[in-house]
Design an enzyme around this catalytic site. Structure first.
Site, PDB file in Angstrom:
ATOM      1  N   LYS A  93      31.504  86.311 -82.878  1.00 35.35           N
ATOM      2  CA  LYS A  93      30.632  86.931 -81.922  1.00 35.35           C
ATOM      3  C   LYS A  93      30.901  88.412 -81.695  1.00 35.35           C
ATOM      4  O   LYS A  93      29.932  89.319 -81.352  1.00 35.35           O
ATOM      5  CB  LYS A  93      30.393  86.128 -80.706  1.00 35.35           C
ATOM      6  CG  LYS A  93      29.633  84.690 -81.101  1.00 35.35           C
ATOM      7  CD  LYS A  93      30.137  83.823 -79.722  1.00 35.35           C
ATOM      8  CE  LYS A  93      29.576  82.378 -80.412  1.00 35.35           C
ATOM      9  NZ  LYS A  93      29.884  81.139 -79.214  1.00 35.35           N
ATOM     10  N   GLN A 132      32.221  79.674 -73.440  1.00 35.20           N
ATOM     11  CA  GLN A 132      32.603  78.972 -74.811  1.00 35.20           C
ATOM     12  C   GLN A 132      32.915  77.575 -74.566  1.00 35.20           C
ATOM     13  O   GLN A 132      33.929  77.133 -73.792  1.00 35.20           O
ATOM     14  CB  GLN A 132      33.712  79.877 -75.358  1.00 35.20           C
ATOM     15  CG  GLN A 132      34.074  79.226 -76.809  1.00 35.20           C
ATOM     16  CD  GLN A 132      33.023  79.777 -77.928  1.00 35.20           C
ATOM     17  OE1 GLN A 132      32.441  80.552 -78.045  1.00 35.20           O
ATOM     18  NE2 GLN A 132      32.767  78.450 -78.681  1.00 35.20           N
ATOM     19  N   ASP A 144      22.803  81.669 -73.686  1.00 32.27           N
ATOM     20  CA  ASP A 144      23.014  80.339 -74.397  1.00 32.27           C
ATOM     21  C   ASP A 144      21.957  79.446 -73.993  1.00 32.27           C
ATOM     22  O   ASP A 144      21.936  78.518 -74.900  1.00 32.27           O
ATOM     23  CB  ASP A 144      24.353  79.780 -74.242  1.00 32.27           C
ATOM     24  CG  ASP A 144      25.494  79.556 -75.337  1.00 32.27           C
ATOM     25  OD1 ASP A 144      24.985  80.232 -76.483  1.00 32.27           O
ATOM     26  OD2 ASP A 144      26.722  79.496 -75.296  1.00 32.27           O
TER      27      ASP A 144
END
Length: 921
Positions: free
Chosen positions: A42, A86, A111
């Site tokens: 990422k 994460q 997200d």
């Protein structure tokens, strides 16, 4: 393709908004290898696209509270537009993952995992939410096939919150007929065989067989599974949830594993981050306001100011801040109706164009004032609430001396007020109290230093000024600056000679030259002259001193002219408080107090945000006197406001007293230091004041007006227009178009108002209009607002009156002759002496700030109209070196007014019911 498109979009953003970059934050707990791998992917993708990515890594000992605290910080960071946590959270402490994902601000949740974004997706609000990156990537892959989703039969295998459930919703709202299969589905092969579009996210290796798949179907495989493979070095290989080799024979399109959905998931994270940055720019785009205005409930007769103020329900100050484009972290609320604004806002907006800059001034007033503040507020209410222009008012903070004395408050009046008026007129956010503390710290330092120098030897002074701490002596930064000023380039305290020690420790202040006085924000006439040092502990060291009113302090003038914290600190250091017995200037830096002053003033430098009755924004900041100082609100407030309104907006500020004083100082001092250039002058005039200038009887506060002012008298009025003509000419000296605002009172006749408008236009005003804003709010200033709009489009050939390099006497003479109409000036001996001293000390190239009566163009308050041929006497000249000007004293005046027989505080009290303030401000 997606990455290339995003890269181009980021380039375009940077071109349109210089200095801007989309920001992504990735919060990791622990140190899992797989998480590290995904995060590195990422970060690499972000760097390629031009996104500023920040990896925040908490240890595996982090608690839930630690993670939530970090999330709160990232939520509030305006540089972070996309923010992911994460998963999984690798902590040895119990952490509720659902609570963590829901703590992420929905507008940054790229997200798409928060309940709010999930709820919006399930409801079909696709344009107002973030979609989880894997389903979003799957949808993008389906679109790339060119096959229309509408009407197709889609099957999703899996119902996880991250992939299966949002994928179902996404296909449904793209008009597919969707079936979700899961571990309890008994007819899985049959359902798969019906699918035109198949998305598999079951987490089971090669579960879906090729023979199940409908010929020509689109197959999206989201699975990542490891199966044994002896041919691989690792002993295993990665496969998806679909048996790829057989499925590809049936499918029209199929994603491989690895290399299919995975890279698209990362690409969609980048796309959501860029989309979030675009939404941020759209919401906080400078000059793009969505503002809610307040409707006035006008009454006749017009109620008292406090009644009108109380009838208004102000918007929450956070709402006002958001409406004008300030970010949450740039605003420090002080209760519900006022806030400090961080100077970081100016840095964020530095590349944005400024709006139109308007200064409100007036003709030479009566002692009652002619309504400059009311006109300022009325004008911004008209421009904002009625013409829907972005507009800010920037006004001075009033002193509590006049508020509790004879003048009352300064929040405007009638239906043109800054609200709440009691907050405005009293402590506000404590800026004036900070100035009082800072000023008096300097005063205490002066007398303490003289006392210690009188009672100690050089070595004793040195030992105390540079003490030994744990056997080590060290100069402070401010002491190093003093040594450098003295030409002593040494940093070791032990290296100074006796002569150098003597020069370092002895300021040797001449008490007769002390210009720094103590201050108090109260009108206390008995402090005009005092004797200090009468206690036995002062060992006979006493002197005559005085108190001034706080707003006359040079620290107030510095606050108003500084363009940042560093500049303010430097100006503090340059403030001259006295001279030594050798004639050298003694500064605040010499006293060692500069840093402490900056600490006391670090919050006061932030402008105060308030609002008008009609909901337009107002900055209230600084309030220097308009005689011994320049009489204008702060440079910083104007600069921030000019950026916030955008290039087509307006900032309206007010200059104290008449145009000959406040306006001239606005141009020659404030604009000179700020670098800002005005577009329009609004000159406020009243029939009452013009009749006074035409020869009418004296106007006295608290005494009913004579009949000459309440009955029509066109000749008296015409005679007084000489003052109006002169003040119009004064504005034209600086090359700025003038709009005259005739502030109408109920006793004025139509013929009188029409005459003033006519005379103003004949004198060269760009326009002149009648205003009834006191009684009608912004509606009553619409004609004025439209005239200001037109004037702002006309050429403004702004210029200063004088060159700074001219000798002091020449600069004074230019102001006296061209602005006041004097034949010449006369310097009294004390003034001549000061000219020589200040020129020798290097202060001769500072601008001039004339301290004279505001009740006449001349030095004599009894001379009305536009007198000429007089000689202007300059009795003394003083220096505000830190603020950056010399101020000649013309005539006699006191900076500490006294209380009248019946002060305003007779009418001020707490309301017994509400606990609020009652009174006639």
């Amino acid at each position: 393709q997606v990455r290339d498109r995003l890269k181009q979009q980021v380039i375009e953003m940077k071109e349109k908004f210089p200095g801007f970059r989309p920001g992504l934050a990735i919060l990791q707990v622990g140190n899992r290898d797989d998480s590290n791998l995904y995060i590195n992917m990422k970060l690499k993708a972000a760097a390629e696209i031009g996104i500023s990515a920040n990896h925040i890594k908490l240890p595996n000992t982090a608690t839930e509270a630690d993670v939530l605290k970090c999330i709160a910080s990232l939520n509030a960071d305006p540089a972070v537009h996309g923010f992911i946590v994460q998963l999984p959270l690798d902590s040895n402490k119990p952490i509720n993952t659902e609570k963590i994902t829901n703590a992420v601000a929905p507008e940054k949740d790229v997200d798409g995992l928060s309940s709010i974004n999930a709820g919006k997706l399930s409801r079909g609000d696709l344009g107002d939410c973030f979609i989880p990156c894997t389903p979003k990537g799957c949808m993008e892959l389906i679109r790339q096939t060119g096959v229309q989703v509408t009407g197709k039969r889609a099957v999703v295998i899996g119902r996880s919150k991250i992939v299966g459930a949002p994928m179902h919703d996404l296909l449904l709202w793209n008009n597919a007929t969707v079936t979700t299969c899961h571990s309890k589905t008994s007819t899985l092969a049959e359902e798969v065989g019906k699918a035109d579009i198949l998305v598999v996210a079951a987490g089971k290796a090669e579960m879906v067989k090729g023979e199940w798949i409908k010929p020509g179907a689109i197959v999206i495989d989201c699975g990542i599974n490891h199966v044994p493979d002896s041919t691989k070095a690792s002993g295993k290989r990665v496969v998806g949830d679909v048996a790829y080799n057989t499925a590809k024979e049936k499918a029209s399109y199929i994603t491989p594993v690895p290399g299919g959905v995975g890279p698209m998931t990362v690409a969609m994270l980048m796309q959501s981050t860029v989309e979030s940055a675009q939404r941020f720019l759209e919401k906080f785009q400078p000059g793009k306001w969505t503002i809610q205005y307040n409707q006035l409930n006008l009454k006749m007769p017009v109620p008292s100011d406090i009644e009108i103020s109380r009838s208004c329900v102000p918007k929450p100050i956070e709402q006002v801040a958001s409406e004008v484009g300030l970010l949450p972290d740039e605003v420090e609320p002080y209760g519900q109706t006022k806030a400090k604004v961080q100077l970081s806002a100016l840095n964020r907006l530095k590349n944005q164009p400024d709006g139109k800059y308007v200064v409100v001034t007036g003709i030479t007033p009566t002692p009652l004032g002619e309504g400059k503040s009311t006109t300022t507020v009325g004008l911004v209410q008209a421009l904002g609430a009625h013409l829907h222009q972005n507009v800010f008012a920037c006004v001075r903070q009033p002193s509590q001396g006049p508020t509790f004395g004879i003048k009352g408050g300064a929040a405007g009046g009638g239906y043109c007020q800054v609200v709440p008026m009691e907050e405005f007129n009293l402590h506000l956010t404590g800026d004036i109290h900070a100035i009082t503390a800072a000023n008096n710290l300097v005063a205490a330092a002066i007398d303490a230093r003289m006392f210690h120098e009188l009672t100690q030897s050089d070595q004793a002074l040195y030992n105390r000024l540079v003490p030994s701490v744990n056997g080590v002596r060290k100069f402070s930064d401010i002491q190093i600056r003093r040594l450098q000023k003295l030409g002593i380039n040494k940093t070791d305290p032990a290296a100074l000679t006796k002569e150098e020690i003597n020069a370092f420790v002895r300021l040797d202040i001449d008490p007769g030259t002390i210009t720094w006085q103590r201050v108090l924000d109260t009108n206390d006439r008995f402090l005009r002259k005092i004797t200090i040092g009468q206690s036995p502990t002062e060992k006979g060291f006493s002197r005559t001193a005085q108190f001034d009113i706080t707003v006359s302090s040079e620290i107030m003038a510095v606050l108003a002219l500084a363009d940042g914290l560093d500049d303010m600190k430097k100006r503090f250091g340059r403030m001259v408080v006295a001279s030594s017995k050798k004639g050298q200037p003694v500064t605040a830096d010499d006293l060692g107090v500069t840093g402490a002053l900056a600490v006391l003033m670090k919050d006061a430098i932030k402008p105060n945000l308030m609002q008008t009755l009609e909901g337009t924004p107002v900055f209230v900041h600084a309030g220097p006197f308009a005689n011994i100082a320049h009489g204008n609100s702060s440079v910083l407030a104007d600069k921030i406001a000019l950026k916030l309104v955008g290039k087509d907006g307006f900032v309206v500020t007010e200059a104290g007293f008449g145009a000959d004083i406040g306006m001239e100082k606005f141009f020659d001092i404030k604009c000179r230091y700020s670098g800002l250039r005005p577009h329009v002058v609004v000159l406020v005039a009243t029939v009452r004041a013009l009749k006074m200038h035409g020869g009418g009887p004296a106007v006295t506060a608290g005494v009913p007006l004579p009949k000459e002012y309440t009955e029509e008298n066109l000749q008296l009025l015409a005679n007084g227009c000489s003052n109006l003509n002169k003040q119009i000419q004064n504005a034209q000296l600086f090359g700025v178009p003038v709009v005259v605002a005739v502030n109408a009172f109920k006793t004025d006749t139509k013929a009188e108002l029409a005459l003033v408008v006519q005379k103003a236009k004949e004198a060269g005003a760009f326009d002149a209009v009648e205003c009834t804003h006191w009684a009608e709010g912004g509606k009553g200033a619409l004609a004025l607002a439209r005239a200001v709009q037109r004037a702002s489009q006309s050429p403004s050939n702004f210029r200063f009156l004088y060159n700074m390099e001219l000798p002091v006497v020449d600069k004074i003479r230019l102001i006296a002759q061209q602005v006041y109409g004097a034949r010449d000036i006369e310097l009294l001996p004390e003034a001549e002496e000061k000219v020589a001293i200040y020129t020798k000390q290097g202060f001769g190239n500072l601008p001039i700030c004339m301290a004279k009566t505001h009740l006449s163009l001349s030095h004599d308050p009894e001379q009305k109209g536009a007198p000429t041929g007089f000689v202007l006497p300059i009795r003394d000249i003083r220096a505000s070196v830190g603020a950056g000007f010399l101020y000649p004293l013309v005539g006699t005046m006191s900076t500490m007014p006294g209380l009248p027989t019946r002060p305003c505080f007779y009418d001020i009290d707490l309301d017994p019911v509400s606990g609020g303030v009652n009174g006639l401000f």
